[in-house]
Design a protein around this motif. Structure first.
Motif, mmCIF file in Angstrom:
data_model
loop_
_atom_site.group_PDB
_atom_site.id
_atom_site.type_symbol
_atom_site.label_atom_id
_atom_site.label_comp_id
_atom_site.label_asym_id
_atom_site.label_seq_id
_atom_site.Cartn_x
_atom_site.Cartn_y
_atom_site.Cartn_z
ATOM 1 N N VAL A 75 1.946 11.722 2.502
ATOM 2 C CA VAL A 75 2.275 10.300 2.492
ATOM 3 C C VAL A 75 1.286 9.574 3.392
ATOM 4 O O VAL A 75 1.143 9.909 4.570
ATOM 5 N N GLN A 76 0.585 8.621 2.840
ATOM 6 C CA GLN A 76 -0.412 7.871 3.591
ATOM 7 C C GLN A 76 -0.104 6.391 3.526
ATOM 8 O O GLN A 76 0.820 5.960 2.844
ATOM 9 N N ASP A 77 -0.888 5.613 4.227
ATOM 10 C CA ASP A 77 -0.708 4.164 4.234
ATOM 11 C C ASP A 77 -1.050 3.611 2.861
ATOM 12 O O ASP A 77 -2.208 3.630 2.448
ATOM 13 N N GLY A 78 -0.047 3.153 2.135
ATOM 14 C CA GLY A 78 -0.271 2.532 0.839
ATOM 15 C C GLY A 78 -0.349 3.477 -0.338
ATOM 16 O O GLY A 78 -0.414 3.024 -1.480
ATOM 17 N N LYS A 79 -0.359 4.790 -0.105
ATOM 18 C CA LYS A 79 -0.442 5.715 -1.230
ATOM 19 C C LYS A 79 0.186 7.053 -0.871
ATOM 20 O O LYS A 79 0.481 7.333 0.302
ATOM 21 N N LEU A 80 0.389 7.900 -1.875
ATOM 22 C CA LEU A 80 0.890 9.240 -1.651
ATOM 23 C C LEU A 80 0.264 10.195 -2.641
ATOM 24 O O LEU A 80 -0.109 9.799 -3.761
ATOM 25 N N GLU A 81 0.115 11.438 -2.232
ATOM 26 C CA GLU A 81 -0.413 12.483 -3.090
ATOM 27 C C GLU A 81 0.747 13.301 -3.620
ATOM 28 O O GLU A 81 1.652 13.680 -2.867
ATOM 29 N N ILE A 82 0.736 13.554 -4.922
ATOM 30 C CA ILE A 82 1.811 14.303 -5.558
ATOM 31 C C ILE A 82 1.208 15.386 -6.447
ATOM 32 O O ILE A 82 0.047 15.285 -6.857
ATOM 33 N N THR A 83 2.000 16.419 -6.710
ATOM 34 C CA THR A 83 1.565 17.490 -7.609
ATOM 35 C C THR A 83 2.682 17.811 -8.581
ATOM 36 O O THR A 83 3.846 17.974 -8.179
ATOM 37 N N GLY A 84 2.342 17.901 -9.868
ATOM 38 C CA GLY A 84 3.328 18.231 -10.883
ATOM 39 C C GLY A 84 3.719 19.693 -10.820
ATOM 40 O O GLY A 84 2.867 20.565 -10.684
ATOM 41 N N LYS A 85 5.021 19.954 -10.900
ATOM 42 C CA LYS A 85 5.488 21.341 -10.857
ATOM 43 C C LYS A 85 5.052 22.095 -12.093
ATOM 44 O O LYS A 85 4.686 23.268 -12.027
ATOM 45 N N SER A 86 5.091 21.424 -13.244
ATOM 46 C CA SER A 86 4.646 22.056 -14.484
ATOM 47 C C SER A 86 4.081 21.004 -15.428
ATOM 48 O O SER A 86 4.175 21.132 -16.642
#
Length: 510
Positions: free
Chosen positions: A155-166
């Motif tokens: 979680v960053q300022d103004g954005k977030l990194e996500i990864t799909g489980k599948s």
């Protein structure tokens, strides 16, 4: 991350027909681009700014009509059906420095409940549901909305990194919502921005990464509310506004983020409270409204039919209040006013007295040693000007100060308003005269007036002003802005008024 713009959720599953009906399919430029979004208001969609940018990798968008014709399909998670609404996007409002835009629809959508914008930030390890109309592993242009689970990596300022489980975010999912689902409640946390697109149809088979970057919206609730409220404020019948008062009625204070509110009384006796915005855009100073008094129904009356003058005041101990002069001469103090109504009613002068029917204009300001904005300045029909300091303690009978003796000049004071235009120890007085001239009197106090400066010339179009009020509507450092409602129904804001003049005029209602 050197990913490309996320143009459905590969590996995701088609959603049931009644789920996520707030999801939006955007067709931009008659097939030039396809994006997803979320309905956050009956007439507004939250999506990615890159959808409307010349270069999606650099999502810079100018507020106004979209460059390409854009059609939104809402409430139709199966695009082969006929449910929901199809309508055009008429304007886009970007959020500076973030891949986020609000898109206004040509007409309100009915039968679909907008999704709530989250107020709590995402956390590392949290699971979010990402939905979109983009490509899948096997479909170039899917007919159905797809959904998949993603994990928050950072979680960053103004954005977030996500990864799909599948699954992965694919072309066509740009602007699609990342949702928090908890206890049966669904909230919008972020919108899709960029993705590696691993597994998406058309992506290099060697690319297996399912990570993506989303633009956060959980901290944009106030901005979303302010933008969605714009057409509501502009649609009010401003030619019917008779009286305006300013103050901190819904919270906030000088120097805070919440700007001053405004109370308006209309010709039909309705009274509306407009909540000040947290945004510093002078074109849109208000973010919500509350009805404080309804217009009377047939055969009934309302006390607000009998208003002669009103002014905002500060009596301490909570939200600001109001002083009202009625047609029968009664003078009433409401110690506090908020979104729920009027509180702490106190009679300052009885009805049918022989004094107050002769008052012409009133305004409350900080004109004495008491730091509350509760000193009442009054102009009278014989040209006198008086000051009644510390209303909360003294009322209007004690310690009255005569600022000016009888003079024919002051019988022409059309509107008066307190403000902090010149930076003096006490507040200034702004007077709009019947000939259209406007004058500032700096640092008015119990000793009287101390000079004057002309801020509008004689015979200016201010002769058409129906109400004038000073307040902190833009920067919120001090009450040095002026709002004027006009006889033709338009409303102007003059930010940063000072002794040199009113400067820039901004039409907040055209």
């Amino acid at each position: 991350m050197t990913s490309v713009p996320a143009y459905a959720v590969a590996g995701g599953t088609a959603t049931p027909g009644g789920a996520y009906t707030f999801a939006v399919k955007l067709d931009i430029g008659d097939g030039k681009r396809s994006c997803s979004g979320a309905l956050v208001d009956k007439q507004w969609v939250l999506t990615a700014a890159g959808c409307f940018a010349d270069d999606p990798k650099s999502p810079k968008v100018t507020e106004g009509a979209p460059k390409w014709k854009t059609t939104a399909t809402v409430g139709r998670t199966d695009l082969t059906g006929t449910a929901g609404t199809v309508t055009d996007v008429t304007q886009v409002v970007p959020y500076a420095g973030r891949d986020v835009v609000m898109a206004q629809l040509a007409k309100p959508v009915s039968g679909v409940t907008p999704v709530a914008v989250a107020s709590a930030p995402p956390t590392q390890g949290e699971e979010l549901k990402v939905i979109g109309f983009g490509r899948t592993k096997t479909e170039w242009v899917p007919d159905k909305l797809h959904a998949a689970a993603f994990t928050v990596d950072a979680v960053q300022d103004g954005k977030l990194e996500i990864t799909g489980k599948s699954a992965a975010v694919c072309k066509g999912d740009t602007g699609g919502p990342a949702l928090r689902e908890s206890g049966g409640r669904v909230e919008l946390v972020a919108v899709n921005s960029t993705s590696w697109q691993g597994g998406c149809l058309g992506t290099d088979p060697a690319e297996t990464r399912t990570g993506a970057v989303d633009a956060r919206v959980d901290d944009l609730g106030a901005w979303v509310q302010q933008v969605r409220y714009r057409p509501v404020f502009a649609a009010a019948p401003w030619e019917k506004a008779t009286h305006i008062a300013s103050g901190y009625f819904t919270g906030g204070s000088a120097g805070g983020t919440r700007h001053m509110d405004m109370i308006v009384r209309w010709t039909d006796a309705e009274v509306t409270l407009y909540q000040g915005s947290d945004d510093k855009d002078p074109r849109h100073p208000f973010a919500a409204e509350y009805q404080l008094a309804k217009p009377p129904v047939a055969g009934k009356t309302s006390i607000w039919q009998h208003v002669e003058q009103l002014t905002g005041a500060s009596f301490g101990g909570g939200t600001d209040g109001l002083v009202v002069r009625w047609v029968d001469g009664e003078l009433t103090q409401y110690t506090h006013v908020d979104a729920k109504g009027f509180h702490g009613e106190k009679m300052l002068a009885k009805a049918k007295n022989t004094t107050w029917p002769h008052a012409q204009q009133i305004t409350a300001g900080r004109y004495s040693a008491n730091q509350q904005r509760d000193d009442l300045l009054v102009t009278w029909d014989d040209g006198r000007v008086t000051l009644h300091p510390d209303l909360g303690t003294n009322g209007v009978a004690d310690k009255t100060q005569k600022l000016l003796a009888k003079t024919s000049t002051w019988t022409h004071a059309g509107q008066v308003s307190a403000g902090e235009f010149t930076g003096k120890k006490t507040m200034d007085l702004l007077v709009r005269w019947s000939d259209g001239e406007a004058t500032l009197y700096p640092g008015v106090d119990t000793a009287g007036f101390h000079g004057e400066s002309n801020v509008r010339p004689e015979k200016s179009y201010w002769t058409n002003a129906t109400a004038v009020v000073g307040g902190a509507f833009v920067a919120n450092d001090r009450a040095n802005d002026v709002i004027v409602s006009w006889a033709n129904g338009s409303v102007s804001l003059y930010p940063g008024v000072d002794a040199a003049g009113t400067h820039e005029e901004i039409k907040i209602v055209k």
